[in-house]
Scaffold this active site. Structure first.
Site, PDB file in Angstrom:
ATOM      1  N   LYS A 113       0.869  -1.185   0.000  1.00 49.27           N
ATOM      2  CA  LYS A 113       0.000   0.000   0.000  1.00 49.27           C
ATOM      3  C   LYS A 113       0.898   1.225   0.000  1.00 49.27           C
ATOM      4  CE  LYS A 113      -4.472   0.788   0.153  1.00 49.27           C
ATOM      5  NZ  LYS A 113      -5.520  -0.086  -0.387  1.00 49.27           N
TER       6      LYS A 113
HETATM    7  P1  NAD Z   1     -13.266   7.683  -3.085  1.00 51.91           P
HETATM    8  O1  NAD Z   1     -12.221   8.651  -2.763  1.00 51.91           O
HETATM    9  O2  NAD Z   1     -13.718   7.549  -4.489  1.00 51.91           O
HETATM   10  O3  NAD Z   1     -14.584   7.960  -2.205  1.00 51.91           O
HETATM   11  C1  NAD Z   1     -14.544   8.073  -0.811  1.00 51.91           C
HETATM   12  C2  NAD Z   1     -15.914   8.520  -0.339  1.00 51.91           C
HETATM   13  O4  NAD Z   1     -15.918   8.554   1.091  1.00 51.91           O
HETATM   14  C3  NAD Z   1     -16.301   9.932  -0.790  1.00 51.91           C
HETATM   15  O5  NAD Z   1     -17.687   9.963  -1.087  1.00 51.91           O
HETATM   16  C4  NAD Z   1     -16.034  10.781   0.449  1.00 51.91           C
HETATM   17  O6  NAD Z   1     -16.835  11.936   0.488  1.00 51.91           O
HETATM   18  C5  NAD Z   1     -16.427   9.789   1.518  1.00 51.91           C
HETATM   19  N1  NAD Z   1     -15.851  10.132   2.819  1.00 51.91           N
HETATM   20  C6  NAD Z   1     -14.620  10.590   3.090  1.00 51.91           C
HETATM   21  N2  NAD Z   1     -14.494  10.831   4.409  1.00 51.91           N
HETATM   22  C7  NAD Z   1     -15.684  10.496   4.967  1.00 51.91           C
HETATM   23  C8  NAD Z   1     -16.193  10.528   6.278  1.00 51.91           C
HETATM   24  N3  NAD Z   1     -15.459  10.983   7.295  1.00 51.91           N
HETATM   25  N4  NAD Z   1     -17.469  10.102   6.482  1.00 51.91           N
HETATM   26  C9  NAD Z   1     -18.219   9.658   5.449  1.00 51.91           C
HETATM   27  N5  NAD Z   1     -17.799   9.626   4.189  1.00 51.91           N
HETATM   28  C10 NAD Z   1     -16.549  10.036   3.958  1.00 51.91           C
HETATM   29  O7  NAD Z   1     -12.738   6.284  -2.507  1.00 51.91           O
HETATM   30  P2  NAD Z   1     -13.126   4.830  -2.967  1.00 51.91           P
HETATM   31  O8  NAD Z   1     -12.164   4.375  -3.994  1.00 51.91           O
HETATM   32  O9  NAD Z   1     -14.591   4.762  -3.216  1.00 51.91           O
HETATM   33  O10 NAD Z   1     -12.770   3.996  -1.646  1.00 51.91           O
HETATM   34  C11 NAD Z   1     -13.664   3.943  -0.552  1.00 51.91           C
HETATM   35  C12 NAD Z   1     -13.195   2.841   0.392  1.00 51.91           C
HETATM   36  O11 NAD Z   1     -13.132   1.600  -0.327  1.00 51.91           O
HETATM   37  C13 NAD Z   1     -11.801   3.058   0.976  1.00 51.91           C
HETATM   38  O12 NAD Z   1     -11.798   2.521   2.288  1.00 51.91           O
HETATM   39  C14 NAD Z   1     -10.914   2.219   0.082  1.00 51.91           C
HETATM   40  O13 NAD Z   1      -9.729   1.798   0.735  1.00 51.91           O
HETATM   41  C15 NAD Z   1     -11.840   1.042  -0.180  1.00 51.91           C
HETATM   42  N6  NAD Z   1     -11.492   0.302  -1.378  1.00 51.91           N
HETATM   43  C16 NAD Z   1     -11.468   0.924  -2.598  1.00 51.91           C
HETATM   44  C17 NAD Z   1     -11.139   0.178  -3.719  1.00 51.91           C
HETATM   45  C18 NAD Z   1     -11.165   0.782  -5.108  1.00 51.91           C
HETATM   46  O14 NAD Z   1     -10.989   0.032  -6.078  1.00 51.91           O
HETATM   47  N7  NAD Z   1     -11.428   2.069  -5.259  1.00 51.91           N
HETATM   48  C19 NAD Z   1     -10.798  -1.171  -3.588  1.00 51.91           C
HETATM   49  C20 NAD Z   1     -10.851  -1.772  -2.329  1.00 51.91           C
HETATM   50  C21 NAD Z   1     -11.198  -1.017  -1.229  1.00 51.91           C
END
Ligand code: NAD
Length: 436
Positions: A113
């Site tokens: 990571k």
């Molecule tokens: P992103 O940046 O596209 O979206 C994150 C979302 O979370 C946004 O809507 C933001 O406004 C919201 N957010 C941020 N802080 C917040 C808070 N304090 N309370 C509520 N909402 C909040 O990110 P993503 O790619 O959608 O990833 C989201 C989660 O999924 C993360 O934990 C990431 O590690 C996990 N994840 C993502 C992927 C991927 O392929 N993108 C894969 C595995 C896991």
């Protein structure tokens, strides 16, 4: 905005991963102590600092990290996150998760990571490009198609991945460098289906879990009520996919707060509102809820899809969902895990539920190595098969752990998933032989 809350539980990301690991160890008594010790430490942690001349003409120093937790199964694999609160411990904890996730999914990767401490909301696209290029050049040959392969994570996307590819390619001319990073745009060797892969995997895992292990009449998504925290890549696409599968999305939030409508949200109107206002808050015909209140709403399926430690000691007693699906990494703390287990609320753990992203990243890497382009349907079908298989393996392991217990302590699905993953890595480490 949510009220400030105080915590007495340890929310350190690495410590939480170790706690989860320790719970799984109880069921791996035959593993050598030294091997356990080895798996508790990251293999390599890189911290870099670099100056960037930002668009207002000032020079700012940024800090970046890349952690390779383990590479027994293959090169490191894991996202790059841009966030103002990022620290090394969080990156180490997330790299741990990637090791277990890749092992559970039977992918030939170890866990890694990375990220940069920055607030993308306050930086221009040019600043972000400069930060990305400089960060990748600082990492040098610590990333590469056969050493460690980055991907998108919070606040990084296809554009960021293009800059990573381009920077690495300039540093290593004259060879096929496409497999150095996944989550690229299709035009640059990205895979069909990668953009929505994590959310689609969340859908596959939930559907297959309900089918194999129904919850008092809840055996599919038809009419199921769903609450989602986070409306970014994963949360927004999951909302649409769950809706298409027949579920009713009753509440959604982003970092500024949430919206609730018992009869179900209009996702088209929500997308338009989010695009215009940059938040879901304020959508017509909905009730505003704080992020904390959203998590405690009555619903069938709760999907945390934002940041870590959201369900914790302070709010777990109020959780009313029938099942929680961890789309985010690490949204539930160990104390909350214990309470949910006692309350009989199953949790489909992150290393299973959100593995769709890394699975299709693996498909992208394979296509890049062979200069191939699989179809959208091919990718989705291969993803579904891998997700279904992993759900079945975890449910089987869960049954076995319960049957083999010599005490009456309950076991959760996270522990079962970790037991499968740790056992695979331990077996490979021993069959390779400890060097020298
Ligand atoms: P992103 O940046 O596209 O979206 C994150 C979302 O979370 C946004 O809507 C933001 O406004 C919201 N957010 C941020 N802080 C917040 C808070 N304090 N309370 C509520 N909402 C909040 O990110 P993503 O790619 O959608 O990833 C989201 C989660 O999924 C993360 O934990 C990431 O590690 C996990 N994840 C993502 C992927 C991927 O392929 N993108 C894969 C595995 C896991």
């Amino acid at each position: 905005m949510d009220k400030e809350v105080t915590f007495t539980e340890d929310l350190d990301s690495s410590n939480i991963r170790i706690k989860q690991f320790d719970r799984a160890r109880r069921h791996l008594a035959d593993l050598k102590q030294g091997l356990i010790e080895f798996l508790c430490h990251p293999k390599r942690s890189i911290c870099v600092s670099f100056p960037i001349e930002v668009e207002d003409g000032s020079i700012r120093t940024f800090q970046g990290f890349r952690v390779l937790h383990n590479n027994s199964l293959g090169p490191g694999k894991g996202g790059i996150r841009y966030h103002p609160d990022l620290d090394l411990s969080e990156v180490v904890g997330l790299a741990f998760l990637m090791t277990w996730k890749c092992a559970l999914m039977n992918l030939p990767y170890g866990g890694a990571k990375g990220g940069v401490v920055c607030n993308p909301k306050e930086l221009s696209e040019v600043d972000l490009r400069h930060i990305t290029r400089r960060f990748i050049s600082e990492l040098g040959d610590n990333i590469g198609p056969y050493t460690d392969i980055p991907a998108p994570d919070m606040y990084t996307d296809e554009k960021t991945m293009s800059w990573i590819y381009d920077t690495y390619d300039i540093m290593h001319p004259g060879r096929n460098n496409r497999p150095v990073v996944t989550g690229k745009p299709i035009s640059l060797g990205g895979s069909f289906g990668r953009h929505e892969a994590t959310a689609r995997g969340v859908l596959n895992a939930t559907e297959h879990f309900l089918n194999k292990s129904p919850l008092n009449g809840l055996d599919d998504l038809d009419g199921a009520t769903v609450v989602i925290q986070g409306y970014g890549n994963v949360g927004s696409i999951a909302a649409h996919l769950f809706r298409q599968a027949g579920a009713k999305i009753i509440a959604i939030s982003d970092s500024q707060g949430g919206v609730y409508k018992k009869a179900g949200l209009d996702l088209i109107a929500l997308d338009q509102h989010k695009q215009e206002q940059n938040t879901v808050v304020g959508l017509l015909d909905t009730t505003s809820v704080s992020n904390n209140d959203l998590l405690t709403l009555e619903c069938d399926i709760l999907i945390p899809a934002a940041i870590g430690n959201q369900i914790n000691q302070n709010n777990v007693e109020q959780i009313k969902a029938r099942v929680i699906v961890e789309a985010a990494n690490g949204p539930i703390t160990p104390i909350a895990d214990d309470t949910l287990l006692a309350k009989g609320i199953p949790v489909i753990p992150d290393i299973l539920a959100n593995a769709g992203g890394v699975i299709v990243s693996y498909f992208e890497w394979m296509q890049n190595l062979e200069n191939e382009q699989w179809t959208y349907d091919e990718v989705n079908e291969k993803l579904r098969r891998k997700m279904d298989k992993a759900v079945e393996i975890v449910l089987d392991c869960h049954k076995t752990l319960i049957a083999n217990q010599d005490d009456d302590k309950a076991v959760d699905l996270r522990t079962a998933a970790l037991v499968v993953a740790i056992r695979r890595i331990a077996d490979v480490t021993l069959s390779r032989g400890i060097w020298p």
